[in-house]
Design a protein around this motif. Structure first.
Motif, PDB file in Angstrom:
ATOM      1  N   LEU A 277       0.691  -1.268  -0.069  1.00  0.00           N
ATOM      2  CA  LEU A 277      -0.006  -0.074   0.036  1.00  0.00           C
ATOM      3  C   LEU A 277       0.806   1.200   0.040  1.00  0.00           C
ATOM      4  O   LEU A 277       0.358   2.402  -0.112  1.00  0.00           O
ATOM      5  CB  LEU A 277      -1.056  -0.101   1.372  1.00  0.00           C
ATOM      6  N   HIS A 278       2.248   1.068   0.088  1.00  0.00           N
ATOM      7  CA  HIS A 278       2.956   2.248   0.088  1.00  0.00           C
ATOM      8  C   HIS A 278       3.161   2.850  -1.158  1.00  0.00           C
ATOM      9  O   HIS A 278       3.600   2.362  -2.105  1.00  0.00           O
ATOM     10  CB  HIS A 278       4.535   1.823   0.574  1.00  0.00           C
ATOM     11  N   ASP A 279       2.310   4.354  -1.353  1.00  0.00           N
ATOM     12  CA  ASP A 279       2.610   4.795  -2.551  1.00  0.00           C
ATOM     13  C   ASP A 279       3.117   6.336  -2.730  1.00  0.00           C
ATOM     14  O   ASP A 279       3.136   6.909  -3.630  1.00  0.00           O
ATOM     15  CB  ASP A 279       0.947   4.923  -3.269  1.00  0.00           C
TER      16      ASP A 279
HETATM   17  C1  B12 Z   1       4.896   5.726   5.244  1.00  0.00           C
HETATM   18  C2  B12 Z   1       4.885   4.250   5.533  1.00  0.00           C
HETATM   19  C3  B12 Z   1       3.780   3.590   5.653  1.00  0.00           C
HETATM   20  C4  B12 Z   1       2.571   4.245   5.248  1.00  0.00           C
HETATM   21  C5  B12 Z   1       2.153   4.196   3.762  1.00  0.00           C
HETATM   22  C6  B12 Z   1       1.281   5.528   3.499  1.00  0.00           C
HETATM   23  C7  B12 Z   1       1.314   5.609   2.083  1.00  0.00           C
HETATM   24  N1  B12 Z   1       0.523   5.992   1.235  1.00  0.00           N
HETATM   25  O1  B12 Z   1       2.329   5.317   1.208  1.00  0.00           O
HETATM   26  C8  B12 Z   1       1.474   3.213   6.298  1.00  0.00           C
HETATM   27  C9  B12 Z   1       1.190   3.696   7.461  1.00  0.00           C
HETATM   28  C10 B12 Z   1       0.112   2.867   5.389  1.00  0.00           C
HETATM   29  C11 B12 Z   1       2.313   1.886   6.196  1.00  0.00           C
HETATM   30  C12 B12 Z   1       1.833   0.436   6.255  1.00  0.00           C
HETATM   31  C13 B12 Z   1       2.586  -0.485   6.653  1.00  0.00           C
HETATM   32  N2  B12 Z   1       4.240  -0.491   6.800  1.00  0.00           N
HETATM   33 CO1  B12 Z   1       5.044   1.209   6.193  1.00  0.00          CO
HETATM   34  N3  B12 Z   1       6.219   2.763   6.390  1.00  0.00           N
HETATM   35  C14 B12 Z   1       6.225   3.725   5.944  1.00  0.00           C
HETATM   36  C15 B12 Z   1       7.487   4.460   6.071  1.00  0.00           C
HETATM   37  C16 B12 Z   1       7.375   5.333   7.384  1.00  0.00           C
HETATM   38  C17 B12 Z   1       7.849   5.389   4.969  1.00  0.00           C
HETATM   39  C18 B12 Z   1       7.891   4.941   3.582  1.00  0.00           C
HETATM   40  C19 B12 Z   1       7.945   6.090   2.561  1.00  0.00           C
HETATM   41  O2  B12 Z   1       6.805   6.619   2.275  1.00  0.00           O
HETATM   42  N4  B12 Z   1       9.205   6.761   2.355  1.00  0.00           N
HETATM   43  C20 B12 Z   1       9.387   7.937   1.637  1.00  0.00           C
HETATM   44  C21 B12 Z   1       9.243   7.768   0.073  1.00  0.00           C
HETATM   45  C22 B12 Z   1       9.553   9.141  -0.693  1.00  0.00           C
HETATM   46  O3  B12 Z   1      10.516   6.981  -0.182  1.00  0.00           O
HETATM   47  P1  B12 Z   1      10.317   5.631  -1.196  1.00  0.00           P
HETATM   48  O4  B12 Z   1       9.187   5.000  -0.795  1.00  0.00           O
HETATM   49  O5  B12 Z   1      11.607   4.927  -0.905  1.00  0.00           O
HETATM   50  O6  B12 Z   1      10.426   6.240  -2.527  1.00  0.00           O
HETATM   51  C23 B12 Z   1      11.563   6.491  -3.109  1.00  0.00           C
HETATM   52  C24 B12 Z   1      12.698   5.591  -3.827  1.00  0.00           C
HETATM   53  O7  B12 Z   1      12.353   4.226  -3.254  1.00  0.00           O
HETATM   54  C25 B12 Z   1      11.989   5.588  -5.277  1.00  0.00           C
HETATM   55  N5  B12 Z   1      11.276   4.818  -5.745  1.00  0.00           N
HETATM   56  C26 B12 Z   1      10.069   4.416  -5.324  1.00  0.00           C
HETATM   57  N6  B12 Z   1       9.187   3.622  -6.054  1.00  0.00           N
HETATM   58  C27 B12 Z   1       9.931   3.611  -7.245  1.00  0.00           C
HETATM   59  C28 B12 Z   1       9.437   3.013  -8.527  1.00  0.00           C
HETATM   60  C29 B12 Z   1      10.502   3.067  -9.573  1.00  0.00           C
HETATM   61  C30 B12 Z   1      10.124   2.352 -10.725  1.00  0.00           C
HETATM   62  C31 B12 Z   1      11.536   3.959  -9.297  1.00  0.00           C
HETATM   63  C32 B12 Z   1      12.566   3.839 -10.623  1.00  0.00           C
HETATM   64  C33 B12 Z   1      12.122   4.247  -8.063  1.00  0.00           C
HETATM   65  C34 B12 Z   1      11.041   4.383  -7.242  1.00  0.00           C
HETATM   66  O8  B12 Z   1      12.041   6.839  -5.437  1.00  0.00           O
HETATM   67  C35 B12 Z   1      11.310   7.550  -4.451  1.00  0.00           C
HETATM   68  C36 B12 Z   1      11.525   8.921  -4.241  1.00  0.00           C
HETATM   69  O9  B12 Z   1      12.826   9.311  -4.207  1.00  0.00           O
HETATM   70  C37 B12 Z   1       8.608   3.330   6.190  1.00  0.00           C
HETATM   71  C38 B12 Z   1       9.776   3.646   6.801  1.00  0.00           C
HETATM   72  C39 B12 Z   1      11.138   3.952   6.123  1.00  0.00           C
HETATM   73  N7  B12 Z   1      11.989   4.192   6.813  1.00  0.00           N
HETATM   74  O10 B12 Z   1      11.072   4.058   4.714  1.00  0.00           O
HETATM   75  C40 B12 Z   1       7.691   2.177   6.534  1.00  0.00           C
HETATM   76  C41 B12 Z   1       8.043   0.467   6.158  1.00  0.00           C
HETATM   77  C42 B12 Z   1       8.122   0.839   4.724  1.00  0.00           C
HETATM   78  N8  B12 Z   1       6.723  -0.043   6.438  1.00  0.00           N
HETATM   79  C43 B12 Z   1       6.991  -1.136   7.024  1.00  0.00           C
HETATM   80  C44 B12 Z   1       5.973  -1.904   7.212  1.00  0.00           C
HETATM   81  C45 B12 Z   1       6.392  -3.391   7.804  1.00  0.00           C
HETATM   82  C46 B12 Z   1       4.473  -1.392   7.153  1.00  0.00           C
HETATM   83  C47 B12 Z   1       3.384  -2.449   7.559  1.00  0.00           C
HETATM   84  C48 B12 Z   1       3.498  -4.113   7.370  1.00  0.00           C
HETATM   85  C49 B12 Z   1       2.955  -2.105   8.918  1.00  0.00           C
HETATM   86  C50 B12 Z   1       1.780  -3.284   9.830  1.00  0.00           C
HETATM   87  N9  B12 Z   1       2.660  -3.770  10.683  1.00  0.00           N
HETATM   88  O11 B12 Z   1       0.836  -2.834   9.365  1.00  0.00           O
HETATM   89  C51 B12 Z   1       2.045  -1.880   6.534  1.00  0.00           C
HETATM   90  C52 B12 Z   1       2.045  -2.589   5.440  1.00  0.00           C
HETATM   91  C53 B12 Z   1       0.718  -2.156   4.507  1.00  0.00           C
HETATM   92  C54 B12 Z   1       0.939  -2.697   3.209  1.00  0.00           C
HETATM   93  N10 B12 Z   1       0.331  -3.814   2.901  1.00  0.00           N
HETATM   94  O12 B12 Z   1       1.671  -2.191   2.474  1.00  0.00           O
HETATM   95  C55 B12 Z   1       8.119  -1.504   6.959  1.00  0.00           C
HETATM   96  C56 B12 Z   1       8.738  -2.421   5.756  1.00  0.00           C
HETATM   97  C57 B12 Z   1       9.693  -3.432   6.271  1.00  0.00           C
HETATM   98  C58 B12 Z   1      10.147  -4.292   5.278  1.00  0.00           C
HETATM   99  N11 B12 Z   1      11.563  -4.508   5.097  1.00  0.00           N
HETATM  100  O13 B12 Z   1       9.552  -4.795   4.352  1.00  0.00           O
HETATM  101  C59 B12 Z   1       9.032   0.098   7.019  1.00  0.00           C
HETATM  102  C60 B12 Z   1      10.430  -0.058   6.392  1.00  0.00           C
HETATM  103  C61 B12 Z   1       9.149   0.522   8.598  1.00  0.00           C
HETATM  104  C62 B12 Z   1       9.744  -0.528   9.447  1.00  0.00           C
HETATM  105  N12 B12 Z   1      11.194   0.181   9.607  1.00  0.00           N
HETATM  106  O14 B12 Z   1       9.481  -1.371   9.804  1.00  0.00           O
HETATM  107  N13 B12 Z   1       3.579   2.260   6.131  1.00  0.00           N
END
Ligand code: B12
Length: 220
Positions: free
Chosen positions: A102-104
């Motif tokens: 669900l992470h978007d």
């Molecule tokens: C926000 C968040 C949530 C929100 C999501 C809201 C939303 N609308 O996205 C909510 C609260 C819903 C959530 C839920 C869950 N979460 Co969460 N979440 C996070 C959090 C805090 C931040 C993620 C984020 O948005 N980062 C900021 C964005 C900008 O960064 P990014 O996604 O990496 O994207 C960048 C790059 O990766 C890249 N990129 C991304 N996509 C793409 C695609 C392409 C094609 C390309 C080229 C590049 C690219 O570009 C982006 C911009 O620079 C992380 C913690 C963390 N440290 O990251 C945990 C985290 C990801 N979550 C985690 C978990 C476990 C969960 C849950 C299972 C929690 C639970 N027990 O219920 C649920 C899962 C729900 C599900 N089925 O998906 C774990 C994942 C662990 C793992 N290794 O798998 C994390 C790491 C937290 C932790 N430390 O435990 N979460």
């Protein structure tokens, strides 16, 4: 610019949507580069929120507020990003967060940046089955299929994109671009990708390269 970026990071971390929006307007009024403002401001703020979440200092409500603040600010910045590009579409991309995930937020940033770079982007949202992603790509005759995974569990679906395309005999119709926090370059290519991006800026760079590359499944 540093002071403004610091204030943007701060507003995002605090989940202060009103301030996040006001700061986006301020940055544009001062003619700052919207790409930098997103990467070094709002996205940086979300990284800090991620760390606080991981350290159990932030919980779901704080994370959602920060996400809403960033999303609202992106809406302000989007037209300014588009202003900087002109001409026709750079290519067509179908993007989604992979099934079960669900992470978007990261995917949304990538989408905004790709649109700003002139690509026509079909955003299928989050929790999208690989079969649906492929069907959409066929429907709109996409050049690139882009997928995001933020959970290590959902990453496991990514190799299915290349696999299913091959089974359908249409692997060479599309380029595949993978990304998301747990996805690393080497793994992406092993999973059958043609391109990878660590962040949104690299996603744009990769997409541009994929539009001119001729080989499928090429190693980096
Ligand atoms: C926000 C968040 C949530 C929100 C999501 C809201 C939303 N609308 O996205 C909510 C609260 C819903 C959530 C839920 C869950 N979460 Co969460 N979440 C996070 C959090 C805090 C931040 C993620 C984020 O948005 N980062 C900021 C964005 C900008 O960064 P990014 O996604 O990496 O994207 C960048 C790059 O990766 C890249 N990129 C991304 N996509 C793409 C695609 C392409 C094609 C390309 C080229 C590049 C690219 O570009 C982006 C911009 O620079 C992380 C913690 C963390 N440290 O990251 C945990 C985290 C990801 N979550 C985690 C978990 C476990 C969960 C849950 C299972 C929690 C639970 N027990 O219920 C649920 C899962 C729900 C599900 N089925 O998906 C774990 C994942 C662990 C793992 N290794 O798998 C994390 C790491 C937290 C932790 N430390 O435990 N979460």
């Amino acid at each position: 610019m540093k002071d403004l970026l610091d204030r943007i990071v701060n507003a995002t971390v605090k989940g202060d949507e009103t301030r996040a929006i006001a700061l986006a307007h301020e940055a544009m009024a001062k003619d700052f580069d919207p790409f930098k403002v997103i990467q070094q401001g709002y996205a940086r703020g979300m990284e800090i929120v991620g760390d606080l979440f991981a350290r159990l200092e932030y919980f779901l409500p704080e994370v959602m507020l920060a996400a809403d603040a960033m999303t609202a600010a992106l809406e302000v910045l989007k037209p300014h990003l588009q202003d900087r590009e002109n001409g026709g579409s750079s290519g067509t991309i179908v993007i989604a967060t992979i099934q079960g995930d669900l992470h978007d937020l990261g995917k949304n940033i990538v989408k905004v940046m790709l649109e700003a770079a002139g690509f026509t982007v079909y955003d299928m949202g989050a929790d999208v089955a690989v079969s649906a992603l492929i069907a959409k790509a066929q429907e709109v005759e996409a050049d690139i299929i882009a997928a995001s995974a933020i959970l290590t569990t959902t990453m496991a679906h990514m190799p299915d994109i290349a696999k299913i395309l091959a089974e359908l005999g249409i692997r060479d119709h599309f380029r595949i671009m993978l990304g998301g926090a747990p996805v690393i370059r080497e793994w992406a290519f092993q999973a059958g990708a043609d391109g990878y991006g660590e962040d949104a800026a690299e996603a744009v760079e990769t997409a541009r390269q994929l539009m001119v590359s001729t080989s499928i499944g090429a190693q980096p």
